[in-house]
Write a protein that holds these residues in place. Structure first.
Motif, PDB file in Angstrom:
ATOM      1  N   THR A  60       0.598  -1.166   0.206  1.00 51.48           N
ATOM      2  CA  THR A  60      -0.110  -0.104  -0.104  1.00 51.48           C
ATOM      3  C   THR A  60       0.858   1.232   0.027  1.00 51.48           C
ATOM      4  O   THR A  60       0.628   2.307  -0.765  1.00 51.48           O
ATOM      5  N   PRO A  61       1.894   1.203   0.852  1.00 46.71           N
ATOM      6  CA  PRO A  61       2.766   2.605   0.956  1.00 46.71           C
ATOM      7  C   PRO A  61       3.203   3.019  -0.500  1.00 46.71           C
ATOM      8  O   PRO A  61       3.356   4.068  -0.726  1.00 46.71           O
ATOM      9  N   TYR A  62       3.878   1.924  -1.256  1.00 45.12           N
ATOM     10  CA  TYR A  62       4.275   2.476  -2.554  1.00 45.12           C
ATOM     11  C   TYR A  62       3.064   2.938  -3.740  1.00 45.12           C
ATOM     12  O   TYR A  62       3.338   3.674  -4.386  1.00 45.12           O
ATOM     13  N   MET A  63       2.070   2.315  -3.659  1.00 47.26           N
ATOM     14  CA  MET A  63       0.829   2.513  -4.465  1.00 47.26           C
ATOM     15  C   MET A  63       0.175   3.820  -4.278  1.00 47.26           C
ATOM     16  O   MET A  63      -0.641   4.302  -4.774  1.00 47.26           O
ATOM     17  N   LEU A  64       0.518   4.454  -3.052  1.00 43.98           N
ATOM     18  CA  LEU A  64      -0.333   5.424  -2.621  1.00 43.98           C
ATOM     19  C   LEU A  64       0.760   6.913  -2.145  1.00 43.98           C
ATOM     20  O   LEU A  64       0.272   7.920  -2.585  1.00 43.98           O
ATOM     21  N   LEU A  65       1.755   6.700  -1.407  1.00 40.99           N
ATOM     22  CA  LEU A  65       2.636   7.848  -1.012  1.00 40.99           C
ATOM     23  C   LEU A  65       3.972   7.822  -1.980  1.00 40.99           C
ATOM     24  O   LEU A  65       4.631   7.016  -2.075  1.00 40.99           O
ATOM     25  N   PRO A  66       3.894   9.207  -2.531  1.00 39.72           N
ATOM     26  CA  PRO A  66       4.781   9.334  -3.549  1.00 39.72           C
ATOM     27  C   PRO A  66       6.567   9.771  -2.791  1.00 39.72           C
ATOM     28  O   PRO A  66       7.059  10.520  -3.067  1.00 39.72           O
ATOM     29  N   VAL A  67       6.839   8.769  -1.847  1.00 39.01           N
ATOM     30  CA  VAL A  67       8.075   8.908  -1.183  1.00 39.01           C
ATOM     31  C   VAL A  67       8.814   7.424  -1.322  1.00 39.01           C
ATOM     32  O   VAL A  67       8.085   6.472  -1.029  1.00 39.01           O
ATOM     33  N   GLY A  68       9.918   7.392  -1.096  1.00 38.21           N
ATOM     34  CA  GLY A  68      10.758   6.274  -1.156  1.00 38.21           C
ATOM     35  C   GLY A  68      10.618   5.371  -2.419  1.00 38.21           C
ATOM     36  O   GLY A  68      10.371   5.846  -3.436  1.00 38.21           O
ATOM     37  N   PHE A  69      10.181   4.046  -2.109  1.00 33.60           N
ATOM     38  CA  PHE A  69       9.732   3.237  -3.344  1.00 33.60           C
ATOM     39  C   PHE A  69       8.371   3.525  -3.987  1.00 33.60           C
ATOM     40  O   PHE A  69       8.274   3.658  -5.341  1.00 33.60           O
ATOM     41  N   GLY A  70       7.607   4.515  -3.193  1.00 33.80           N
ATOM     42  CA  GLY A  70       6.402   5.081  -3.855  1.00 33.80           C
ATOM     43  C   GLY A  70       6.907   6.217  -4.903  1.00 33.80           C
ATOM     44  O   GLY A  70       6.068   6.298  -5.696  1.00 33.80           O
ATOM     45  N   SER A  71       8.037   6.905  -4.504  1.00 31.28           N
ATOM     46  CA  SER A  71       8.341   7.803  -5.409  1.00 31.28           C
ATOM     47  C   SER A  71       8.548   7.345  -6.949  1.00 31.28           C
ATOM     48  O   SER A  71       8.450   7.699  -7.965  1.00 31.28           O
ATOM     49  N   ILE A  72       9.582   5.932  -6.702  1.00 33.23           N
ATOM     50  CA  ILE A  72       9.819   5.334  -7.858  1.00 33.23           C
ATOM     51  C   ILE A  72       8.521   4.917  -8.688  1.00 33.23           C
ATOM     52  O   ILE A  72       8.552   4.826  -9.989  1.00 33.23           O
ATOM     53  N   PHE A  73       8.023   4.121  -8.100  1.00 32.75           N
ATOM     54  CA  PHE A  73       6.588   3.403  -8.574  1.00 32.75           C
ATOM     55  C   PHE A  73       5.534   4.525  -9.323  1.00 32.75           C
ATOM     56  O   PHE A  73       5.099   4.483 -10.510  1.00 32.75           O
ATOM     57  N   LEU A  74       5.055   5.719  -8.529  1.00 29.47           N
ATOM     58  CA  LEU A  74       4.076   6.674  -8.944  1.00 29.47           C
ATOM     59  C   LEU A  74       4.867   7.544  -9.938  1.00 29.47           C
ATOM     60  O   LEU A  74       4.185   7.945 -11.158  1.00 29.47           O
ATOM     61  N   ASN A  75       5.928   8.193  -9.624  1.00 30.87           N
ATOM     62  CA  ASN A  75       6.605   9.429 -10.505  1.00 30.87           C
ATOM     63  C   ASN A  75       7.454   8.665 -11.638  1.00 30.87           C
ATOM     64  O   ASN A  75       7.169   9.106 -12.581  1.00 30.87           O
ATOM     65  N   ASP A  76       8.473   7.780 -11.256  1.00 30.32           N
ATOM     66  CA  ASP A  76       9.483   7.541 -12.152  1.00 30.32           C
ATOM     67  C   ASP A  76       9.030   6.486 -13.262  1.00 30.32           C
ATOM     68  O   ASP A  76       9.343   6.303 -14.092  1.00 30.32           O
TER      69      ASP A  76
END
Length: 515
Positions: free
Chosen positions: A232-248
């Motif tokens: 859940t954190p990487y698919m919602l929060l754009p920080v850490g691994f979430g920044s890679i998943f959501l933005n990059d």
């Protein structure tokens, strides 16, 4: 009836080994059973190979032989058939590594590859999981060293003292939920605050198994909690691994596919799908697995050295080694080096005797060897699926099938994303595959940019929780199955699939249709 049965068994002792059905009549008469309880309590299905397994292997073998002599195919999709075969074999309790290899052969020949080409493709993909497998082997050795430091003994003493003093069930419930909250925070932090992903699980969870057993916690609940924190954190929060998943990855590939999403907030787009994950977590915690489940404390004690002596020195060394392993992993981005440094600190400090180092290292590698082999086989399986070229054709076929119907199109995209992610085991790798076709189709059907971000992101995240080959399920199993009392498929994969993929499918579809 029961009396005659016992008399015959006394006269013919050899009958006792095959008298499983006879035990039923004795038990039904409420008399003591003279048979071996291990024989009478064992299900009949455990005495041989399941008919379902025989049927599955017969169908797969027959098709492979047919394709070997008649290379003309039926036009079936290799991804769809091989993923379903892998799941069915795994659910039938066939070893996951064997299931992945068998599904790879099936997918390769359906995709038009020869047996030799399929084997070559599988071998070429094995290297993709080697680094993670080696990392887990070293983390396993590190976990054994931690157990010898006395931390499990300390936790066992504290919880025994606490439980011995407390008789209030409400108080015990608060302790139980406090432990769940601790694991949840650790899993969430591993994706952003301390981005070490699954590396913390073999270090944190095994010492807590004794505590969980005393609290009679269901390990399926712990698996669901850990998987929620990993996904859940990487698919919602754009920080850490979430920044890679959501933005990059997500926004970058959607932009590359021809849609301007420069003003889109990925947090808002993925909030509704994330609510589906939260709903699944709440159901798991407060409904599905709120009951108690018993585990063998003796098996935990043998594995985790709960009787090992501890002192201020051993605890300080253990704390320093864990901190050093985390810091090295953050600095070098290498779980291999982090686990090695932690193990060496235990050896050089004298907490782990130099003469015991080799045995401890071997024991730790054996504990997590199966997880490593699954990761290696999953990489080979994913490579075969890519080489068939049928991933793109499955995406294109689903797009053509529901063209013109927004609701059905969104549902088809999500289901195909689920299949692809369950097959290759990585939501990060699914986005580049589906975005190239789904984005133009979604634009043509009139989806808003926000809805397209939610649709593609959810389609990729689906399957990460619930895939036998995903590190989001292999990680929890690695920590919970140290003592052999946690089944990867039925205690991790199936619970996480039901509690997360199903609500994520519903909430993702709702987000795509309403945003």
């Amino acid at each position: 009836m029961a009396y005659r049965c016992r008399q015959q068994l006394r006269q013919f002792p050899r009958w006792r080994a095959c008298a499983g059905t006879l035990a039923l009549c004795i038990h039904n008469d409420n008399e003591d059973c003279i048979l071996n309880p291990e024989l009478t309590s064992r299900p009949v299905s455990d005495s041989g190979v399941s008919r379902l397994v025989i049927a599955l292997f017969a169908v797969i073998s027959g098709y492979l032989l047919y394709r070997l002599f008649d290379p003309v195919g039926f036009g079936m999709n290799a991804v769809l058939i091989s993923v379903l075969a892998m799941l069915l074999l795994s659910l039938a309790r066939i070893n996951v590594v064997i299931s992945l290899i068998t599904a790879s052969l099936l997918g390769g020949v359906i995709g038009g590859l020869s047996i030799e080409e399929t084997v070559t493709s599988f071998n070429n993909g094995l290297g993709g999981g080697a680094q993670i497998a080696l990392s887990y082997a070293l983390l396993g050795a590190f976990a054994v060293a931690i157990s010898k430091s006395g931390i499990p003994h300390l936790l066992a003493d504290r919880i025994a003292r606490l439980l011995g003093q407390e008789t209030d069930q409400r108080r015990l419930g608060l302790i139980r939920y406090g432990l769940i909250g601790l694991l949840l925070l650790a899993a969430i932090s591993s994706q952003n605050l301390i981005p070490i992903h699954i590396a913390f699980i073999p270090l944190l969870v095994p010492p807590l198994l004794y505590v969980m057993a005393k609290l009679r916690m269901d390990r399926r609940l712990v698996a669901c909690v850990l998987t929620f924190g990993l996904v859940t954190p990487y698919m919602l929060l754009p920080v850490g691994f979430g920044s890679i998943f959501l933005n990059d990855i997500l926004l970058a590939n959607i932009t590359k596919s021809g849609l301007d999403v420069s003003g889109i907030d990925p947090f808002r787009a993925m909030l509704i799908p994330a609510l589906g994950m939260i709903a699944g977590l709440l159901v798991a915690v407060f409904i599905s697995y709120r009951g108690k489940r018993d585990y063998s404390v003796e098996r935990i004690a043998r594995t985790e050295n709960t009787a090992a002596a501890y002192s201020r020195k051993t605890l300080l060394v253990a704390g320093g080694a864990i901190a050093a392993a985390f810091l090295v992993q953050l600095w070098t981005d290498s779980m291999v080096l982090g686990g090695l440094i932690g193990f060496l600190i235990f050896s050089l400090s004298g907490v782990l005797k130099w003469s015991e180092g080799d045995d401890a290292f071997t024991e730790g590698m054996k504990m997590l060897a199966m997880v490593g082999f699954i990761m290696i086989a999953a990489s080979g399986f994913a490579q075969v699926l890519r080489d068939t070229g049928h991933i793109a054709s499955l995406v294109a076929a689903s797009a053509d099938l529901v063209a013109g119907n927004r609701g059905m199109a969104a549902l088809a995209m999500l289901i195909v994303g689920l299949l692809i992610t369950m097959g290759i085991g990585s939501s990060f790798s699914t986005i580049p595959i589906i975005a190239a076709i789904y984005v133009p189709l979604a634009v043509q059907l009139g989806f808003s940019p926000m809805a397209i971000v939610a649709l593609v992101g959810t389609a990729a995240a689906l399957g990460d929780a619930g895939s036998p080959a995903s590190d989001s399920t292999l990680g929890p199993t690695a920590g919970l199955n140290i003592d052999g009392q946690h089944n990867h498929i039925w205690d991790t994969v199936v619970p996480t699939f039901l509690h997360y993929n199903l609500p994520l499918l519903v909430f993702g579809w709702f987000a795509a249709c309403t945003l």
